[in-house]
Scaffold this motif. Sequence first.
Motif, PDB file in Angstrom:
ATOM      1  N   PHE A  42       0.821  -1.225   0.000  1.00  0.00           N
ATOM      2  CA  PHE A  42       0.000   0.000   0.000  1.00  0.00           C
ATOM      3  C   PHE A  42       0.851   1.270   0.000  1.00  0.00           C
ATOM      4  N   SER A  43       1.989   1.229  -0.682  1.00  0.00           N
ATOM      5  CA  SER A  43       2.911   2.374  -0.641  1.00  0.00           C
ATOM      6  C   SER A  43       2.303   3.635  -1.231  1.00  0.00           C
ATOM      7  N   ASN A  44       1.326   3.496  -2.099  1.00  0.00           N
ATOM      8  CA  ASN A  44       0.721   4.670  -2.721  1.00  0.00           C
ATOM      9  C   ASN A  44      -0.613   5.067  -2.079  1.00  0.00           C
ATOM     10  N   VAL A  45      -0.953   4.443  -0.963  1.00  0.00           N
ATOM     11  CA  VAL A  45      -2.239   4.697  -0.314  1.00  0.00           C
ATOM     12  C   VAL A  45      -2.097   5.840   0.694  1.00  0.00           C
ATOM     13  N   SER A  46      -3.107   6.704   0.715  1.00  0.00           N
ATOM     14  CA  SER A  46      -3.198   7.769   1.718  1.00  0.00           C
ATOM     15  C   SER A  46      -4.538   7.658   2.426  1.00  0.00           C
ATOM     16  N   ALA A  47      -4.646   8.312   3.560  1.00  0.00           N
ATOM     17  CA  ALA A  47      -5.932   8.353   4.258  1.00  0.00           C
ATOM     18  C   ALA A  47      -6.974   9.003   3.360  1.00  0.00           C
ATOM     19  N   PRO A  48      -8.197   8.496   3.360  1.00  0.00           N
ATOM     20  CA  PRO A  48      -9.235   9.046   2.472  1.00  0.00           C
ATOM     21  C   PRO A  48      -9.492  10.523   2.746  1.00  0.00           C
ATOM     22  N   ARG A  49      -9.587  11.283   1.672  1.00  0.00           N
ATOM     23  CA  ARG A  49      -9.912  12.714   1.799  1.00  0.00           C
ATOM     24  C   ARG A  49     -11.424  12.868   1.718  1.00  0.00           C
ATOM     25  N   THR A  50     -12.100  12.422   2.765  1.00  0.00           N
ATOM     26  CA  THR A  50     -13.552  12.530   2.836  1.00  0.00           C
ATOM     27  C   THR A  50     -13.940  13.998   3.012  1.00  0.00           C
ATOM     28  N   SER A  51     -15.234  14.291   2.848  1.00  0.00           N
ATOM     29  CA  SER A  51     -15.674  15.684   2.950  1.00  0.00           C
ATOM     30  C   SER A  51     -15.482  16.263   4.345  1.00  0.00           C
ATOM     31  N   ASN A  52     -15.299  15.383   5.351  1.00  0.00           N
ATOM     32  CA  ASN A  52     -15.030  15.884   6.702  1.00  0.00           C
ATOM     33  C   ASN A  52     -13.553  15.806   7.072  1.00  0.00           C
ATOM     34  N   PHE A  53     -12.695  15.577   6.078  1.00  0.00           N
ATOM     35  CA  PHE A  53     -11.248  15.505   6.322  1.00  0.00           C
ATOM     36  C   PHE A  53     -10.660  16.910   6.354  1.00  0.00           C
ATOM     37  N   ASN A  54      -9.920  17.198   7.427  1.00  0.00           N
ATOM     38  CA  ASN A  54      -9.178  18.454   7.543  1.00  0.00           C
ATOM     39  C   ASN A  54     -10.080  19.678   7.392  1.00  0.00           C
ATOM     40  N   VAL A  55     -11.267  19.585   7.996  1.00  0.00           N
ATOM     41  CA  VAL A  55     -12.169  20.731   7.990  1.00  0.00           C
ATOM     42  C   VAL A  55     -12.519  21.102   9.430  1.00  0.00           C
ATOM     43  N   HIS A  56     -12.896  22.347   9.612  1.00  0.00           N
ATOM     44  CA  HIS A  56     -13.281  22.803  10.937  1.00  0.00           C
ATOM     45  C   HIS A  56     -14.615  22.186  11.339  1.00  0.00           C
ATOM     46  N   GLY A  57     -14.716  21.728  12.582  1.00  0.00           N
ATOM     47  CA  GLY A  57     -15.955  21.136  13.081  1.00  0.00           C
ATOM     48  C   GLY A  57     -16.936  22.219  13.498  1.00  0.00           C
ATOM     49  N   LYS A  58     -17.660  22.718  12.551  1.00  0.00           N
ATOM     50  CA  LYS A  58     -18.610  23.808  12.820  1.00  0.00           C
ATOM     51  C   LYS A  58     -19.789  23.297  13.638  1.00  0.00           C
ATOM     52  N   ASP A  59     -20.232  24.107  14.603  1.00  0.00           N
ATOM     53  CA  ASP A  59     -21.393  23.798  15.445  1.00  0.00           C
ATOM     54  C   ASP A  59     -21.233  22.470  16.179  1.00  0.00           C
ATOM     55  N   LYS A  60     -20.011  22.161  16.550  1.00  0.00           N
ATOM     56  CA  LYS A  60     -19.745  20.927  17.285  1.00  0.00           C
ATOM     57  C   LYS A  60     -19.216  21.249  18.683  1.00  0.00           C
ATOM     58  N   HIS A  61     -19.140  20.198  19.474  1.00  0.00           N
ATOM     59  CA  HIS A  61     -18.640  20.329  20.846  1.00  0.00           C
ATOM     60  C   HIS A  61     -17.264  20.978  20.844  1.00  0.00           C
ATOM     61  N   TRP A  62     -16.919  21.627  21.955  1.00  0.00           N
ATOM     62  CA  TRP A  62     -15.692  22.420  22.023  1.00  0.00           C
ATOM     63  C   TRP A  62     -14.456  21.638  21.632  1.00  0.00           C
ATOM     64  N   LEU A  63     -14.393  20.330  21.975  1.00  0.00           N
ATOM     65  CA  LEU A  63     -13.186  19.566  21.699  1.00  0.00           C
ATOM     66  C   LEU A  63     -12.947  19.459  20.196  1.00  0.00           C
ATOM     67  N   ILE A  64     -14.011  19.358  19.431  1.00  0.00           N
ATOM     68  CA  ILE A  64     -13.869  19.311  17.979  1.00  0.00           C
ATOM     69  C   ILE A  64     -13.544  20.705  17.448  1.00  0.00           C
ATOM     70  N   ARG A  65     -14.160  21.710  18.017  1.00  0.00           N
ATOM     71  CA  ARG A  65     -13.936  23.078  17.538  1.00  0.00           C
ATOM     72  C   ARG A  65     -12.498  23.539  17.758  1.00  0.00           C
ATOM     73  N   GLN A  66     -11.819  22.992  18.791  1.00  0.00           N
ATOM     74  CA  GLN A  66     -10.472  23.467  19.091  1.00  0.00           C
ATOM     75  C   GLN A  66      -9.399  22.909  18.162  1.00  0.00           C
ATOM     76  N   ALA A  67      -9.722  21.881  17.381  1.00  0.00           N
ATOM     77  CA  ALA A  67      -8.708  21.259  16.532  1.00  0.00           C
ATOM     78  C   ALA A  67      -8.145  22.272  15.535  1.00  0.00           C
ATOM     79  N   LYS A  68      -6.860  22.167  15.275  1.00  0.00           N
ATOM     80  CA  LYS A  68      -6.169  23.120  14.403  1.00  0.00           C
ATOM     81  C   LYS A  68      -6.500  22.834  12.943  1.00  0.00           C
ATOM     82  N   THR A  69      -7.162  23.805  12.300  1.00  0.00           N
ATOM     83  CA  THR A  69      -7.555  23.651  10.899  1.00  0.00           C
ATOM     84  C   THR A  69      -7.030  24.836  10.109  1.00  0.00           C
ATOM     85  N   PRO A  70      -6.330  24.612   8.973  1.00  0.00           N
ATOM     86  CA  PRO A  70      -5.975  23.288   8.468  1.00  0.00           C
ATOM     87  C   PRO A  70      -4.861  22.645   9.288  1.00  0.00           C
TER      88      PRO A  70
END
Length: 536
Positions: free
Chosen positions: A231-259
Amino acid sequence: MDPHSSPCTLWTCLLVWGISLGHVEGASRKPNIVLILTDDQDVSLGGMTPLKKTKELIADHGITFSNAYVVSALCCPSRSSILTGRYPHNHRVVNNTIAGNCSSKAWQKTQEPNAFPVLLNSIGYQTFFAGKYLNQYGAEEAGGISHVPPGWSYWYALEKNAKYYNYTLSNNGRAQHHGENYSLDYLTDVLSNVSLDFLNYKSNNEPFFMMIATPAPHSPWTAAPQYQKSFSNVSAPRTSNFNVHGKDKHWLIRQAKTPMSNTSIQYLDNAFRRRWQTLLSVDDLIEKLLKNLETRGELNNTFIFFTSDNGYHTGQFSLPIDKRQLYEFDIKVPLLVRGPGIKPNQISKSLVANVDLAPTILDIAGYNLNKTQIDGMSFLPILNNSPNVTWRTDILVEYQGEGLNVSDPSCPSMGPGVTQCFPDCVCEDAYNNTYACVRTIAAAYDLQYCEFDDTEVFVEVYNLTADSNQLTNIAKTIDQEILQKMNRRLMMLQSCSGPSCRTPGVFDPRFRFDPRMMFMAQGPQDQQKIFKVTQT
């Protein structure tokens, strides 16, 4: 020869134990049962992709549950629910520490004696365990590795948490140390070999239950040498919730560094690949096990279950790697079953949970479920494709946060805990990351309703039909009647035990709401909480 009183090789011990366990020849044979449990394997982000042999040998010959969930997205609470068939608020294991009741003396006294392997053993099953049991198993405060839980005929358990090399196993209560020689010590292969030894030397006069709990794909993600370039060419899936700010979510999600920083993204991509690499050895284990059963003429009389103790995330809502969160990627797991009477190539959308594994296995074995203290439901009628099966529409998911990442200033007032930074310190858990959810899948609804136990009384609600990646919290826009129904159902499930956990959900046509049940076993604070939520 008594294997408990003198040293013996593995196969001799198994041979002696197998003979000693034998019942009278000619006794009727019940089905054999095998449960294979992986560690931290997601299904939402492609976690089943590496397991091609497993799909062919189990899923293609049986049933895949597309809506299988854990009732707590963390190893020890989840495994405790598997063993007992009970929700965390009933078995009281809340995290992976002794203080959190993980393999504690209290657990050993109150829960282990009623775990389903004890009940299987009481009706004539020889029982075999190999692999990771509970995260604190073998700790000195938990009795050390000499403690062999009741109900197990053969015990081959890992001391503490997942490892691949340099670990200690409890070989029926005796320490067996392993180093870092691949051919002798790679844990997934060791589990495969000892499982095959059990099959070769067990008693043939009675049915057996095997539980094989692999370290994969848990960290440190050490793949077998032959798979380290896969799997040398495999990366984590870039789903629509990948590396995005957790809007209207609990504080722990909101604090994550985005990008996320480039170092975090490189780290999680590498972790994703290595997780998949470790699963290739699990695929080999399953192939060897099923081929051995087939050669012995026992495969057609054996139920095979394959599942995981929780899911995992790699970059969703800018959280690099971990579990513990309420979202699908952490609570949804693979569940495949093949066995006698199960038609091939089936997909079931029925809502099942890991608390259902114990009652299903006991039901297969012919144990009277009315004699148990189980919260879950037997899904044997679904496996048998029985007509007119009435099934649940909701389950409870609950988690009690604990202090992690204490050096990170973005996680304030968390108290003592374990520092766990990836390359960039990201808060993945805290004491007020404590929540309970109702996950509902009914004819007209695919919803998740969650409440946090904090000063905000924060609520998250998702319509999974329209928003499968849970980007939009609809708590403030959903119909208030639906919000109130789900709030009431949550209160009921949080205090349920046994049969009351299996009552019809609010979107089940059989449901009849009794307002008095809102306050059953609840105090004034909970009544006030209901009022606050329904007025959001």
